[in-house]
Design a protein around this motif. Structure first.
Motif, PDB file in Angstrom:
ATOM      1  N   SER A 102      68.493 -26.575 -11.299  1.00 51.71           N
ATOM      2  CA  SER A 102      69.162 -26.886 -12.819  1.00 51.71           C
ATOM      3  C   SER A 102      69.463 -28.337 -13.171  1.00 51.71           C
ATOM      4  N   SER A 103      68.169 -29.021 -13.058  1.00 51.31           N
ATOM      5  CA  SER A 103      67.509 -29.646 -13.483  1.00 51.31           C
ATOM      6  C   SER A 103      66.187 -29.722 -13.874  1.00 51.31           C
TER       7      SER A 103
ATOM      8  N   HIS B 125      72.574 -39.957  -7.864  1.00 52.75           N
ATOM      9  CA  HIS B 125      73.995 -38.794  -8.538  1.00 52.75           C
ATOM     10  C   HIS B 125      75.133 -38.093  -7.715  1.00 52.75           C
TER      11      HIS B 125
ATOM     12  N   ALA C  96      65.939 -39.238 -12.039  1.00 51.62           N
ATOM     13  CA  ALA C  96      67.245 -37.881 -12.866  1.00 51.62           C
ATOM     14  C   ALA C  96      68.299 -37.830 -11.366  1.00 51.62           C
ATOM     15  N   LEU C  97      68.230 -37.669 -10.456  1.00 50.92           N
ATOM     16  CA  LEU C  97      68.658 -37.146  -8.936  1.00 50.92           C
ATOM     17  C   LEU C  97      69.084 -38.676  -8.012  1.00 50.92           C
TER      18      LEU C  97
ATOM     19  N   GLU D 173      60.168 -38.064 -11.480  1.00 53.21           N
ATOM     20  CA  GLU D 173      61.167 -37.514 -12.044  1.00 53.21           C
ATOM     21  C   GLU D 173      62.097 -37.455 -11.424  1.00 53.21           C
ATOM     22  N   ALA D 174      62.300 -35.915 -10.503  1.00 53.51           N
ATOM     23  CA  ALA D 174      63.287 -35.891  -9.713  1.00 53.51           C
ATOM     24  C   ALA D 174      63.816 -37.308  -8.945  1.00 53.51           C
TER      25      ALA D 174
ATOM     26  N   LEU E  90      71.061 -27.881  -7.621  1.00 59.65           N
ATOM     27  CA  LEU E  90      71.465 -29.302  -8.143  1.00 59.65           C
ATOM     28  C   LEU E  90      70.009 -29.823  -8.289  1.00 59.65           C
ATOM     29  N   PHE E  91      68.564 -29.281  -8.061  1.00 58.73           N
ATOM     30  CA  PHE E  91      67.477 -29.511  -8.801  1.00 58.73           C
ATOM     31  C   PHE E  91      66.904 -28.678  -9.397  1.00 58.73           C
TER      32      PHE E  91
END
Length: 493
Positions: free
Chosen positions: A438-439, A476, A472-473, A468-469, A435-436
């Motif tokens: 692929s981001s 999720h 973004a997540l 930033e992670a 997941l991380f």
């Protein structure tokens, strides 16, 4: 030095005065309700800030002591001060009043000479008939660690507390080993000793912000800037520039949670407003309200990357440190934004942790805004302006809306290690890494919690990447009813 009795002027042996009798001013003071194993050093520390002590007699079996000051004026000043701010020794209230004695005559001249010498040279005190040394203070600089930090402790609060014991010259605050610490310099070692004796182990606020105080190895502090992290009170001409990030001391505030009610600080006889479970401190008679943190709850964030920033991005990031109410990216200056937190404490917390962090390639600046609130755009405003301003006051993603939430205890500065929680049992380590990855994030290490597989630590390549992670997540969706929770961790893998 302890003696079972004292000799009065007329040669008869008697104690000073009953606690119900009012004594006239005297150079001799009577101290009652001392700890049974009180030391001469602790007794002297109560008196030396007010003047020189010529004689001391401790009656340990009676939990009492007699002090003779070198002047009546010093004794009067000491009694007047402690009447409004009763002292404590080891969290035990001590009562001080004038004695009926006009002077003390001891049976042990060696003891008398020792204490007289100590009064003249208080920096290296020797007391006791055996000649044992009592180091009154190695330095006028105190090292202060604040434990259980659930409310902001500003430089001004420290100055207000410690100035009760003498002239505070300089203060430097910093974080080391995830602990908020300060170095504070008095004008002399006597004042530093008195502050240490009176404040060590006390709480600044009810049940939290516990002071742990020791002497620093430094004899003086070198303060380069007068700002919210350091201050030289003897020099108003110093600039307000930022501290050098390569200096020995960091300046970021440590983790602490917001609290629903502003606390009250009390003078040094038990700093807590009321006794808390496990505390021996009784409520003092006189209280002093500490000025609350700055009233502003709106932050100005500048030097943003206008190509990557959005109101939602800032909502998630600043939401780590408080419940964000509104975000407004300035229409004519898109590298700047206003972020409104739910209260001033959370604004201070977010500013302390996020100012100077790198986001989307830019080092962002966070400071208090002069605006009391973030205004929503008018109905007739254009579509672009509407998109740049968001109201998050009703968001379900607020971390601190529930009183007593564990989130208050897990607020840490941005770090390369993320704390992941709310992980479904069906999600594997490889799925989370994918997941991380692929981001666009580089996973360096991963570890599930041994006792709770719903939580894990993930280490990324840098602090900027972790920030930033998180943006973004966080939230999720991992399965049909569980969303990933992401925060910064103080741990490493």
């Amino acid at each position: 030095m302890s003696m079972s009795h004292l000799s009065t002027v007329d040669g008869t042996d008697r104690l000073c005065v009953s606690e119900h009798t009012q004594c006239i001013p005297s150079r001799v003071l009577h101290l009652r309700q001392l700890p049974i194993d009180v030391s001469e050093q602790e007794v002297l520390a109560l008196a030396l800030p007010f003047g020189r002590v010529s004689k001391l007699i401790t009656l340990k079996s009676k939990n009492q002591a007699f002090l003779e000051m070198t002047s009546e004026e010093a004794a009067v000043t000491m009694v007047n001060y402690y009447t409004s701010a009763p002292p404590t020794v080891r969290n035990q209230p001590v009562f001080i009043q004038f004695s009926n004695h006009r002077e003390l005559k001891t049976d042990n001249l060696t003891n008398q000479r020792a204490i007289s010498a100590a009064a003249v040279h208080p920096g290296t005190m020797a007391a006791g008939g055996e000649g044992r040394g009592l180091a009154l203070g190695q330095s006028p600089v105190l090292r202060i660690i604040i434990e259980n930090l659930f409310y902001p402790v500003t430089l001004e609060v420290l100055q207000q507390i410690f100035s009760k014991f003498g002239s505070v010259l300089k203060i430097i605050t910093f974080t080391r080993n995830n602990q908020f610490q300060a170095l504070l310099q008095f004008s002399d070692t006597v004042q530093a000793q008195h502050a240490k004796t009176s404040l060590d182990g006390q709480n600044i606020y009810n049940g939290c912000c516990t002071l742990r105080i020791d002497f620093s190895k430094l004899s003086t502090l070198n303060v380069k800037y007068n700002n919210d992290k350091s201050r030289d009170f003897t020099r108003a001409d110093l600039p307000t520039g930022e501290l050098d990030p390569t200096a020995a001391f960091g300046v970021a505030l440590p983790p602490y949670g917001a609290t629903a009610f502003p606390p009250t600080f009390h003078q040094h006889t038990g700093l807590s407003m009321a006794a808390v479970p496990g505390s021996l401190v009784s409520p003092p008679r006189v209280s002093l309200q500490v000025a609350p943190p700055a009233v502003h709850s709106v932050l100005l964030v500048s030097n943003l990357n206008p190509e990557s920033i959005s109101p939602h991005c800032l909502f998630i990031l600043f939401g780590v440190y408080g419940d964000v109410q509104r975000v407004k990216i300035l229409f004519n200056k898109k590298e700047s934004a206003l972020v409104q937190m739910s209260d001033a404490t959370q604004a201070q917390l977010a500013m302390s942790h996020l100012n100077g962090q790198r986001l989307h390639g830019n080092v962002i600046r966070v400071m208090l805004s002069k605006h009391p609130v973030v205004q929503l755009p008018r109905e007739e405003a254009g579509q672009d302006e509407q998109v740049l301003t968001r109201d998050f006051s009703g968001s379900a993603l607020h971390r601190f809306k529930k009183p007593g939430s564990k989130n208050f205890n897990n607020i840490f500065p941005p770090s390369a290690t993320l704390h992941l929680s709310n992980i479904p049992s069906s999600v594997s380590e490889e799925e989370l890494k994918d997941l991380f990855s692929s981001s666009g994030f580089s996973v360096r290490a991963f570890k599930f919690f041994q006792k709770d597989r719903k939580m894990a630590l993930m280490q990324l390549a840098s602090v900027e990447e972790a920030i930033e992670a998180l943006i973004a997540l966080h939230d999720h969706q991992l399965d049909h009813n569980q969303h990933l929770r992401v925060s910064f961790s103080k741990s490493t893998i």
